[in-house]
Design a protein around this motif. Sequence first.
Motif, PDB file in Angstrom:
ATOM      1  N   ALA A 143       0.832  -1.215   0.000  1.00  0.00           N
ATOM      2  CA  ALA A 143       0.000   0.000   0.000  1.00  0.00           C
ATOM      3  C   ALA A 143       0.862   1.258   0.000  1.00  0.00           C
ATOM      4  O   ALA A 143       1.881   1.318   0.707  1.00  0.00           O
ATOM      5  CB  ALA A 143      -0.910   0.007   1.222  1.00  0.00           C
ATOM      6  N   THR A 144       0.450   2.238  -0.775  1.00  0.00           N
ATOM      7  CA  THR A 144       1.123   3.538  -0.715  1.00  0.00           C
ATOM      8  C   THR A 144       0.694   4.245   0.574  1.00  0.00           C
ATOM      9  O   THR A 144      -0.300   3.868   1.217  1.00  0.00           O
ATOM     10  CB  THR A 144       0.711   4.425  -1.903  1.00  0.00           C
ATOM     11  N   ILE A 145       1.449   5.279   0.919  1.00  0.00           N
ATOM     12  CA  ILE A 145       1.106   6.076   2.109  1.00  0.00           C
ATOM     13  C   ILE A 145      -0.299   6.662   1.947  1.00  0.00           C
ATOM     14  O   ILE A 145      -1.096   6.677   2.890  1.00  0.00           O
ATOM     15  CB  ILE A 145       2.177   7.169   2.324  1.00  0.00           C
ATOM     16  N   GLU A 146      -0.612   7.098   0.750  1.00  0.00           N
ATOM     17  CA  GLU A 146      -1.933   7.680   0.474  1.00  0.00           C
ATOM     18  C   GLU A 146      -3.049   6.642   0.706  1.00  0.00           C
ATOM     19  O   GLU A 146      -4.077   6.942   1.326  1.00  0.00           O
ATOM     20  CB  GLU A 146      -1.943   8.193  -0.972  1.00  0.00           C
ATOM     21  N   GLU A 147      -2.840   5.421   0.197  1.00  0.00           N
ATOM     22  CA  GLU A 147      -3.854   4.364   0.383  1.00  0.00           C
ATOM     23  C   GLU A 147      -4.024   4.015   1.870  1.00  0.00           C
ATOM     24  O   GLU A 147      -5.141   3.762   2.346  1.00  0.00           O
ATOM     25  CB  GLU A 147      -3.452   3.105  -0.412  1.00  0.00           C
ATOM     26  N   TRP A 148      -2.906   4.010   2.581  1.00  0.00           N
ATOM     27  CA  TRP A 148      -2.920   3.717   4.017  1.00  0.00           C
ATOM     28  C   TRP A 148      -3.728   4.786   4.763  1.00  0.00           C
ATOM     29  O   TRP A 148      -4.594   4.469   5.587  1.00  0.00           O
ATOM     30  CB  TRP A 148      -1.465   3.677   4.468  1.00  0.00           C
ATOM     31  N   ILE A 170       7.209  -3.057   3.666  1.00  0.00           N
ATOM     32  CA  ILE A 170       6.496  -3.225   2.391  1.00  0.00           C
ATOM     33  C   ILE A 170       7.277  -4.167   1.482  1.00  0.00           C
ATOM     34  O   ILE A 170       8.458  -4.427   1.700  1.00  0.00           O
ATOM     35  CB  ILE A 170       6.282  -1.850   1.699  1.00  0.00           C
ATOM     36  N   ARG A 171       6.608  -4.656   0.441  1.00  0.00           N
ATOM     37  CA  ARG A 171       7.237  -5.528  -0.550  1.00  0.00           C
ATOM     38  C   ARG A 171       8.087  -4.699  -1.505  1.00  0.00           C
ATOM     39  O   ARG A 171       7.592  -3.728  -2.082  1.00  0.00           O
ATOM     40  CB  ARG A 171       6.156  -6.210  -1.392  1.00  0.00           C
ATOM     41  N   THR A 172       9.333  -5.100  -1.654  1.00  0.00           N
ATOM     42  CA  THR A 172      10.183  -4.474  -2.668  1.00  0.00           C
ATOM     43  C   THR A 172      10.940  -5.585  -3.391  1.00  0.00           C
ATOM     44  O   THR A 172      10.706  -6.767  -3.120  1.00  0.00           O
ATOM     45  CB  THR A 172      11.211  -3.509  -2.030  1.00  0.00           C
ATOM     46  N   ASN A 184      10.878   6.118   5.713  1.00  0.00           N
ATOM     47  CA  ASN A 184      10.466   7.388   5.097  1.00  0.00           C
ATOM     48  C   ASN A 184       9.040   7.733   5.509  1.00  0.00           C
ATOM     49  O   ASN A 184       8.679   8.907   5.644  1.00  0.00           O
ATOM     50  CB  ASN A 184      10.425   7.275   3.564  1.00  0.00           C
ATOM     51  N   ALA A 185       8.238   6.687   5.649  1.00  0.00           N
ATOM     52  CA  ALA A 185       6.811   6.906   5.911  1.00  0.00           C
ATOM     53  C   ALA A 185       6.573   7.647   7.225  1.00  0.00           C
ATOM     54  O   ALA A 185       5.549   8.312   7.379  1.00  0.00           O
ATOM     55  CB  ALA A 185       6.075   5.567   5.929  1.00  0.00           C
ATOM     56  N   ILE A 186       7.512   7.542   8.158  1.00  0.00           N
ATOM     57  CA  ILE A 186       7.259   8.140   9.486  1.00  0.00           C
ATOM     58  C   ILE A 186       7.210   9.673   9.405  1.00  0.00           C
ATOM     59  O   ILE A 186       6.174  10.262   9.733  1.00  0.00           O
ATOM     60  CB  ILE A 186       8.271   7.624  10.547  1.00  0.00           C
ATOM     61  N   PRO A 187       8.294  10.334   8.946  1.00  0.00           N
ATOM     62  CA  PRO A 187       8.173  11.801   8.841  1.00  0.00           C
ATOM     63  C   PRO A 187       7.100  12.230   7.839  1.00  0.00           C
ATOM     64  O   PRO A 187       6.457  13.279   8.033  1.00  0.00           O
ATOM     65  CB  PRO A 187       9.573  12.255   8.404  1.00  0.00           C
ATOM     66  N   VAL A 188       6.870  11.443   6.799  1.00  0.00           N
ATOM     67  CA  VAL A 188       5.836  11.802   5.816  1.00  0.00           C
ATOM     68  C   VAL A 188       4.449  11.790   6.473  1.00  0.00           C
ATOM     69  O   VAL A 188       3.670  12.738   6.336  1.00  0.00           O
ATOM     70  CB  VAL A 188       5.879  10.868   4.585  1.00  0.00           C
ATOM     71  N   ALA A 218      13.856   3.748  14.008  1.00  0.00           N
ATOM     72  CA  ALA A 218      12.457   4.195  13.961  1.00  0.00           C
ATOM     73  C   ALA A 218      12.239   5.371  14.900  1.00  0.00           C
ATOM     74  O   ALA A 218      11.554   6.345  14.557  1.00  0.00           O
ATOM     75  CB  ALA A 218      11.533   3.034  14.348  1.00  0.00           C
ATOM     76  N   ILE A 219      12.817   5.279  16.076  1.00  0.00           N
ATOM     77  CA  ILE A 219      12.658   6.370  17.037  1.00  0.00           C
ATOM     78  C   ILE A 219      13.367   7.616  16.520  1.00  0.00           C
ATOM     79  O   ILE A 219      12.844   8.728  16.616  1.00  0.00           O
ATOM     80  CB  ILE A 219      13.145   5.934  18.432  1.00  0.00           C
TER      81      ILE A 219
END
Length: 264
Positions: A143-148, A170-172, A184-188, A218-219
């Motif tokens: 899932a993208t950040i937007e979908e989440w 995520i799957r890569t 990356n998703a955390i600050p975004v 993560a922290i």
Amino acid sequence: KLVSREFQSKNTVVSIGDVRFGGDGIPVIAGPCAVESYEQLYQAGVSAKAAGAAMLRGGAYKPRTSPYSFQGLEKYGLEIIKTVGREVGLPVVSEVTDPRKVELIAEHVDMLQIGTRNMQNFVLLKEVALSKKPVLLKRGLAATIEEWLMAAEHIMSGGNSQIVLCERGIRTFETYTRNTLDLNAIPVIKHLSHLPVIVDPSHGTGSWRWVSPMAKAAIGAGADGLLIEIHPCPEEALSDGPQSLTLANFAQLMAELDALAIVL
Ligand code: PEP
Ligand code: MN
């Protein structure tokens, strides 16, 4: 959108008893992948509490890739986690995979987990919204950040704003690790949304060896909490043993976080 910073500029704080996600501290949820027995969960729960964990986790309904793998203790597992949570003094979280089971699970736990495979199970999202229990919404594995965020929007628009997001990898193209933990998703997310976001380095890496460094990363990235799988005997775990920390390694991780002056 209800989940956006434009709609609400100040951070949402999700409270479960004395535990606060999105406040000043960084609560750690710890426990085995699956509830396997009373003894197993009790041992994990006592150690988690002693090490400073804020919540106890354990799956009773397990979404397994193979139908021949252990599927969970189901209702008996819920009774175990409810009992052990009270005995060790920790609020508990468990996964809900079926809209028909939301009410039953909500009677036994303090927080409902939506797993990665069900992030866009909209019937399930609607049902957890109606339950009014705090929700731990894991990111879909592709899932993208937007979908989440739109999945969280389904819960919020359904009347439940007690949502904690959880990045779990995520799957890569990379297959050395089980998933690629997208920090990356955390600050975004913190930029786009007022909802708290925590990180699960256990599923994010798939191997206990990488859990501690990625928990610290993560922290550093600004996570509002952690989710760590632990097991009294990882070699004998019925699910996710390779990524589970021993009770001693978990205590060591918690001591290291404490030494970094991280308020747990
Ligand atoms: C789990 O938390 O054990 C689990 C199944 O997680 P995910 O949905 O992130 O794979
Ligand atoms: Mn697991």
